[in-house]
Design an enzyme around this catalytic site. Structure first.
Site, PDB file in Angstrom:
ATOM      1  N   GLU A  69       0.815  -1.213   0.000  1.00  0.00           N
ATOM      2  CA  GLU A  69       0.000   0.000   0.000  1.00  0.00           C
ATOM      3  C   GLU A  69       0.853   1.270   0.000  1.00  0.00           C
ATOM      4  OE1 GLU A  69      -2.784  -0.487   3.268  1.00  0.00           O
ATOM      5  OE2 GLU A  69      -4.148  -1.579   1.954  1.00  0.00           O
TER       6      GLU A  69
ATOM      7  N   GLU B 153      -6.691  -7.824  -0.830  1.00  0.00           N
ATOM      8  CA  GLU B 153      -7.156  -7.809   0.561  1.00  0.00           C
ATOM      9  C   GLU B 153      -8.613  -7.376   0.631  1.00  0.00           C
ATOM     10  OE1 GLU B 153      -4.921  -5.397   3.276  1.00  0.00           O
ATOM     11  OE2 GLU B 153      -3.011  -5.951   2.379  1.00  0.00           O
TER      12      GLU B 153
HETATM   13  C1  GAL Z   1      -4.379  -2.941   4.832  1.00  0.00           C
HETATM   14  C2  GAL Z   1      -2.980  -3.487   5.020  1.00  0.00           C
HETATM   15  C3  GAL Z   1      -2.960  -4.753   5.827  1.00  0.00           C
HETATM   16  C4  GAL Z   1      -3.840  -4.593   7.022  1.00  0.00           C
HETATM   17  C5  GAL Z   1      -5.226  -4.263   6.587  1.00  0.00           C
HETATM   18  C6  GAL Z   1      -6.195  -4.116   7.715  1.00  0.00           C
HETATM   19  O1  GAL Z   1      -4.320  -1.586   4.717  1.00  0.00           O
HETATM   20  O2  GAL Z   1      -2.358  -3.692   3.782  1.00  0.00           O
HETATM   21  O3  GAL Z   1      -1.635  -5.006   6.208  1.00  0.00           O
HETATM   22  O4  GAL Z   1      -3.327  -3.596   7.851  1.00  0.00           O
HETATM   23  O5  GAL Z   1      -5.216  -3.050   5.905  1.00  0.00           O
HETATM   24  O6  GAL Z   1      -7.463  -3.732   7.265  1.00  0.00           O
END
Ligand code: GAL
Length: 668
Positions: A151, A304
């Protein structure tokens, strides 16, 4: 993406952080992953301190065991470079690697992301660990994909960053006179007489030069991109055949993803819809359409998402049963070939202890984990969708530079925002089951029957010429208010506005007029009234036909919406923010102009119902609170239930149908 899905089908899995667990837990993880149909895990995102416990020391043994374990279980690894979160020793020994905010405060370690992308020390150390990682795992059979950093979004105002900014500016402008001119430094005595005087836009007594800030944003995005490229090139050198990606964050303002997308082998995204926001389904669909647009229509990877609550909103609503499956299938329907989650096993410690996972603290014998397993299984039934396109005849134009330029302070109204405008125009299309690609203004527009540009505050001469040529050649163009206002230096284009779009729109204006609170009454030329709000403009038609006019106040009788027959096409200009119903009506007229119909044989779908076609499959997703019954265009088989559908489908809330239609496949 095909390299990943060939032989594996749709990808299913998540971030896996085994370094948080004793090794006996790893064995259970693998067993449960297999039972859930997991075929891809992202490993190592935050493992820098574990791999390099002290400067220069390497400990890969544990990671060897993790990769071997995964390989033994037939699970592919998306191996991350661990450079998003340097160990404390880096900031402790070399404080200049830590980021500095615009007030000159250094941000400390103890969290993550604490690095300055312009620090030569950070870059050297990061590239060194990436080189060793690449060397060590290039030939490992579990390695399927590289995940660079995490990110990207860091911004730093330190002296190293100031130096790098100057170098970037020299590259852009060559000499100081050109820079002074581009930044309009005759204003407020800002003329620079030496490159050394140029600094990042640090905290200052009053409004900062908008041209300087725009270049700073460009620079910050480019500086991160330069670092991404450096890591990527090392990985490519060692594994030329393995794809490389980095996870995007949807409409994330600091990084110009349109400039980044082509630098990766596949686009991947992190997506966390707010369960408490009724607009989440449409907002998420829009984000997915952006990802597909960034990848020029190719399948992308949902890197994610979460099975339930996140931990980072003030009040974290869980997802009701069926919700994460619905969201996963939504991404699939909109072009994702992989549905991954943060994270596999819920952390027991650390800042994300209360973030949901595929395997909750309570263990595998839980409702949530059972749902994960069921979802993993059902994805196999949808394997035929992998690689298939999502055909769209509508393009929505979105441009990061214009977003940055529009939302600078010191403008007529801070209530006109680029991403909100985009959503506003997207909603009526989504509600009608009309597929959209979100593309930059420089995209090839000719293939689309309709191009909607809700806001193009900043537009280059070339892009203005391209949208003009698009309409002249027979396209239908819609432009929203406060467009065509500034050039790429953020200088106002003088003359009647929108200067570079005046010809195509057949109209021009002389004043932007933010509205009083409350509705702005308007009337359609053909009869009927509607309300708008926030923004008006004083316009004159110059060939365009007024479709609606303002009905009260100083602008009474002046055009609010115009339609211009131009060349072989049509251009619409909307000079206010019509309320949703009116925008719906406008959308229907525009769709008629463009000869576009939605995915279902009906106009407006039941509330919350989403309809989108991917390849041969028509996906129907019920995000609404009520049961929805809709007619379907062709007899079909529901791949999720195995049942036949003849003329209609009924879906309870959060239910999905994936209808493979019994008719010859028409290529997109
Ligand atoms: C994203 C990140 C992950 C985790 C996740 C939690 O921003 O890439 O590592 O922190 O959010 O929602």
């Amino acid at each position: 993406m095909r390299a990943l899905t060939d032989g594996r089908g749709l990808l299913f899995g998540g971030d896996y952080n085994p370094e948080q667990w004793p090794e006996h837990v790893w064995a259970e993880d693998v067993e449960l992953m297999r039972a859930a149909g997991v075929n891809l895990v992202t490993v190592g995102v935050f493992s820098w301190a574990r791999i390099e416990p002290e400067p220069g020391v390497r400990d890969f043994a544990w990671l060897d065991r993790v990769l071997d374990l995964m390989h033994g279980a037939g699970i592919a690894v998306d191996l991350a470079t661990p450079t998003a979160s340097p160990p404390p020793w880096l900031g402790h020994r070399w404080p200049s690697t830590l980021p500095v905010d615009e007030r000159g405060h250094r941000l400390w370690y103890g969290s993550r992301n604490q690095f300055c992308p312009n620090s030569p020390i950070y870059r050297k150390r990061a590239l060194s660990i990436v080189t060793d990682l690449a060397e060590r795992y290039a030939a490992h059979p579990a390695l399927a994909l590289w995940h660079v950093g995490n990110e990207y979004g860091q911004v730093c105002h330190c002296d190293d960053s100031a130096d790098a900014f100057r170098t970037w500016l020299r590259g852009r402008y060559g000499d100081l006179d050109t820079l002074n001119e581009a930044w309009g430094t005759t204003f407020w005595s800002q003329r620079y007489s030496d490159w050394a005087e140029i600094i990042p836009p640090r905290h200052a007594p009053y409004l900062i030069n908008p041209s300087q800030r725009l270049d700073w944003r460009r620079f910050c995005s480019d500086a991160l991109l330069a670092h991404f490229r450096a890591e990527r090139d090392i990985l490519r050198e060692h594994t030329p055949d393995h794809p490389v990606t980095t996870n995007f964050m949807g409409f994330f303002k600091p990084v110009d993803y349109a400039r980044w997308a082509g630098e990766q082998d596949l686009v991947s995204n992190d997506c966390y819809p707010d369960p408490g926001d009724p607009l989440s389904p449409a907002r998420t669909a829009l984000t997915h359409d952006l990802m597909r647009g960034l990848g020029q229509g190719r399948p992308w990877l949902l890197m994610e998402q979460t099975t339930s609550a996140v931990n980072w909103r003030p009040h974290n609503l869980p997802k009701p049963p069926g919700q994460f499956r619905l969201e996963s299938l939504q991404a699939l329907a909109r072009g994702a070939d992989g549905l991954c989650y943060f994270q596999w096993r819920a952390s027991a410690f650390g800042a994300e202890r209360f973030h949901a996972a595929m395997l909750p603290h309570a263990g595998p014998d839980t409702r949530l984990h059972a749902a994960v397993r069921a979802h993993g299984r059902e994805l196999r039934r949808l394997a035929c969708v992998a690689g298939e396109p999502v055909p769209a005849r509508v393009a929505m134009v979105f441009d990061w530079e214009s977003w940055w330029a529009l939302e600078e302070p010191g403008r007529p109204s801070d209530r006109l925002n680029a991403d909100e405008q985009l959503l506003r125009y997207y909603l009526p299309l989504w509600e009608r089951g009309v597929s959209v690609d979100v593309v930059p203004p420089s995209a090839e527009l000719g293939a689309y029957a309709l191009v909607v540009a809700p806001n193009l505050f900043l537009i280059s001469d070339e892009d203005a010429a391209a949208v003009t040529a698009y309409a002249r050649a027979g396209g239908v163009l819609v432009v929203g208010p406060f467009s065509g206002v500034v050039d790429p230096r953020a200088h106002v284009r003088t003359g009647r506005f929108p200067a570079p779009l005046r010809e195509v729109l057949g109209a021009s204006g002389e004043e932007w007029l933010p509205a009083q609170d409350g509705p702005v009454r308007c009337r359609w030329a053909g009869g009927g009234a509607f309300e708008a709000h926030t923004w008006t403009e004083s316009l004159a038609a110059e060939g365009a036909e007024p479709v609606a006019e303002f009905a009260e106040g100083d602008l009474a009788g002046r055009p609010a919406v115009l339609r211009h027959r131009f060349g072989n096409g049509v251009a619409w200009y909307v000079a206010t923010l019509p309320e949703p119903e009116a925008l719906g009506e406008l959308t229907e007229r525009v769709l008629r102009d463009a000869g576009i119909a939605g995915a279902l044989p009906m106009s407006v779908l039941p509330p919350g119902l989403e309809a989108v076609r991917r390849g041969e499959v028509l996906f129907l997703l019920n995000h609404g609170d009520g049961t929805a019954t809709v007619p379907v265009p062709h007899p079909a088989e529901d791949l999720l239930t195995g049942t036949s559908v003849t003329d209609h489908v009924t879906l309870a809330p959060r239910e999905v149908a994936a209808l493979r239609e019994n008719r010859p496949h028409e290529p997109a």
